[in-house]
Design a protein around this motif. Structure first.
Motif, PDB file in Angstrom:
ATOM      1  N   GLN A 274       0.829  -1.226   0.000  1.00 22.36           N
ATOM      2  CA  GLN A 274       0.000   0.000   0.000  1.00 22.36           C
ATOM      3  C   GLN A 274       0.859   1.270   0.000  1.00 22.36           C
ATOM      4  O   GLN A 274       0.419   2.312  -0.463  1.00 22.36           O
ATOM      5  N   GLN A 275       2.111   1.149   0.465  1.00 21.51           N
ATOM      6  CA  GLN A 275       2.958   2.346   0.458  1.00 21.51           C
ATOM      7  C   GLN A 275       3.543   2.624  -0.935  1.00 21.51           C
ATOM      8  O   GLN A 275       3.815   3.771  -1.271  1.00 21.51           O
ATOM      9  N   TYR A 276       3.703   1.564  -1.726  1.00 24.38           N
ATOM     10  CA  TYR A 276       4.085   1.782  -3.136  1.00 24.38           C
ATOM     11  C   TYR A 276       2.937   2.504  -3.844  1.00 24.38           C
ATOM     12  O   TYR A 276       3.145   3.390  -4.655  1.00 24.38           O
ATOM     13  N   LEU A 277       1.723   2.084  -3.477  1.00 26.03           N
ATOM     14  CA  LEU A 277       0.526   2.689  -4.056  1.00 26.03           C
ATOM     15  C   LEU A 277       0.476   4.182  -3.703  1.00 26.03           C
ATOM     16  O   LEU A 277       0.107   5.025  -4.527  1.00 26.03           O
ATOM     17  N   ALA A 278       0.879   4.494  -2.468  1.00 23.64           N
ATOM     18  CA  ALA A 278       0.877   5.900  -2.012  1.00 23.64           C
ATOM     19  C   ALA A 278       1.829   6.744  -2.873  1.00 23.64           C
ATOM     20  O   ALA A 278       1.501   7.878  -3.252  1.00 23.64           O
ATOM     21  N   SER A 287      -4.715  14.810  -5.766  1.00 27.54           N
ATOM     22  CA  SER A 287      -5.861  15.227  -4.954  1.00 27.54           C
ATOM     23  C   SER A 287      -6.500  14.028  -4.242  1.00 27.54           C
ATOM     24  O   SER A 287      -6.936  14.141  -3.094  1.00 27.54           O
ATOM     25  N   VAL A 288      -6.480  12.854  -4.903  1.00 30.77           N
ATOM     26  CA  VAL A 288      -7.001  11.642  -4.245  1.00 30.77           C
ATOM     27  C   VAL A 288      -6.103  11.299  -3.050  1.00 30.77           C
ATOM     28  O   VAL A 288      -6.568  11.016  -1.942  1.00 30.77           O
ATOM     29  N   PHE A 289      -4.783  11.376  -3.287  1.00 30.94           N
ATOM     30  CA  PHE A 289      -3.826  11.070  -2.213  1.00 30.94           C
ATOM     31  C   PHE A 289      -4.066  11.971  -0.999  1.00 30.94           C
ATOM     32  O   PHE A 289      -4.175  11.491   0.139  1.00 30.94           O
ATOM     33  N   PHE A 290      -4.187  13.285  -1.229  1.00 31.66           N
ATOM     34  CA  PHE A 290      -4.342  14.207  -0.086  1.00 31.66           C
ATOM     35  C   PHE A 290      -5.657  13.965   0.649  1.00 31.66           C
ATOM     36  O   PHE A 290      -5.701  14.024   1.876  1.00 31.66           O
ATOM     37  N   THR A 291      -6.725  13.668  -0.095  1.00 29.70           N
ATOM     38  CA  THR A 291      -8.022  13.401   0.552  1.00 29.70           C
ATOM     39  C   THR A 291      -7.905  12.172   1.461  1.00 29.70           C
ATOM     40  O   THR A 291      -8.343  12.188   2.618  1.00 29.70           O
ATOM     41  N   ILE A 292      -7.268  11.122   0.932  1.00 24.56           N
ATOM     42  CA  ILE A 292      -7.124   9.884   1.727  1.00 24.56           C
ATOM     43  C   ILE A 292      -6.284  10.166   2.980  1.00 24.56           C
ATOM     44  O   ILE A 292      -6.623   9.746   4.084  1.00 24.56           O
ATOM     45  N   MET A 293      -5.184  10.894   2.803  1.00 30.24           N
ATOM     46  CA  MET A 293      -4.268  11.120   3.921  1.00 30.24           C
ATOM     47  C   MET A 293      -4.895  11.991   5.011  1.00 30.24           C
ATOM     48  O   MET A 293      -4.676  11.762   6.209  1.00 30.24           O
TER      49      MET A 293
END
Ligand code: NAP
Length: 304
Positions: A274-278, A287-293
């Motif tokens: 999942q961290q490779y995915l990040a 924007s998807v990354f920041f929303t999830i985080m």
């Protein structure tokens, strides 16, 4: 679209060829300098490399810890080269060139430098004093650059071949997370410094074949989180990363690093899928990354 597929296939084939034909250069019996060897990952690296009969030069502030480690190792294998110890505060990087370390560097050609010493933080940008920002950069970046320059100068002067500079970064050197702004920034700086250096050495000293390797691990069960909390006078143990059940054992990470040194790897990520995915999300769908985080951080804080 066809161009993109062709480039992807080309890159995968190159990667496969590199994997198939990679050459191993054994580290057995080489001289290795490790910073931050008094605990955690540095200590685990020292154990692995001692077992490979390396002449170790171990640096840290807590000399009692280094002495205990040396006693333990030499009792185990009395005939192996005895580790040399240097008590040093690396954050005083301006004094490095006049330290006792220089005397060792003068007489002992270093085959492998492992820049491992590091400190972290546990606070938002607004809650982090400039003193802490400064301390993090002094140790994690400035001392790493200073020591690398000192050791590299000697490697080049002595025309050493096949030596290595190993910089211990972090997953947070690839993807920043909340409450680690300066730590993440210092590790991003380490990545950029290493990338530039690798290209410069490849261009200017190709025959010496000096490898620059960046290690980016996810959480490891060490004292890093606790030390960060102590420095901030915050004893909330729930904030420590090393309590995370998914954290790696230092021994496992050390073994992967020794392997990376011997196979002359450039960049090694030691992390769950999942961290490779990040990393991928941060780059291609920010924007998807920041929303999830943001949601993840809220959830974590609500649990505490
Ligand atoms: N733990 C993790 O989850 C994790 C994840 C990714 C990357 N990393 C990286 O792994 C590296 C090793 O950290 P660790 O996890 O093993 O943490 P650790 O157990 O806290 O070890 C840190 C080491 O750095 C040394 N150090 C700290 N300040 C120093 C200073 N001013 N001068 C000289 N040495 C100093 C410490 O020795 P003294 O206190 O005796 O000086 C200690 O040996 C760090 O670069 C860290 O960023 C850790």
């Amino acid at each position: 679209m066809i161009g993109l597929i062709a480039v992807s296939v080309g890159c995968c084939s190159l990667l496969l060829l590199r994997l198939l034909f990679r050459k191993r250069i054994s580290i057995n019996g080489k001289t290795v300098l490790i910073t931050g060897a008094s605990s955690g990952l540095g200590e685990a690296l020292a154990r692995h490399l001692f077992n490979k009969q390396c002449q170790l030069i171990l640096l840290a502030r807590r000399i009692d810890r280094l002495e205990n480690l040396r006693n333990e190792l030499t009792n185990l294998h009395p005939s192996y080269p005895q580790p040399k110890l240097v008590q040093i505060d690396l954050s005083n990087y301006e004094q490095l060139s006049s330290s006792t370390l220089m005397n060792i560097l003068e007489h002992e050609p270093i085959d492998c430098l492992i820049n491992n010493a590091g400190i972290s933080q546990r606070s938002s940008v607004l809650d982090t004093s400039m003193d802490i920002v400064n301390d993090i950069f002094r140790l994690n970046y400035m001392s790493l650059v200073t020591l690398t320059k000192l050791v590299l100068t000697k490697m080049i002067e002595k025309k050493q071949k096949n030596s290595s500079i190993v910089n211990i970064s972090s997953m947070q050197g690839l993807v920043a997370v909340p409450d680690r702004s300066s730590y993440s920034a210092s590790k991003h700086a380490v990545q950029a410094f290493s990338d530039s250096l690798r290209m410069e050495l490849g261009e200017q000293y190709p025959k010496q074949n000096i490898n620059v390797c960046v290690i980016s691990p996810s959480y490891i069960r060490t004292e890093l989180g606790q030390q960060a909390l102590n420095r901030m006078h915050n004893k909330d143990e729930k904030l420590t990363d090393d309590k995370k059940s998914s954290a790696y054992e230092p021994d496992y990470v050390a073994e992967r690093i020794v392997n990376a040194i011997e196979y002359r790897e450039h960049d090694v990520i030691i992390a769950p899928f999942q961290q490779y995915l990040a990393i991928w999300l941060r780059r291609f769908l920010p924007s998807v990354f920041f929303t999830i985080m943001i949601a993840r951080n809220k959830r974590l804080k609500a649990k505490k």
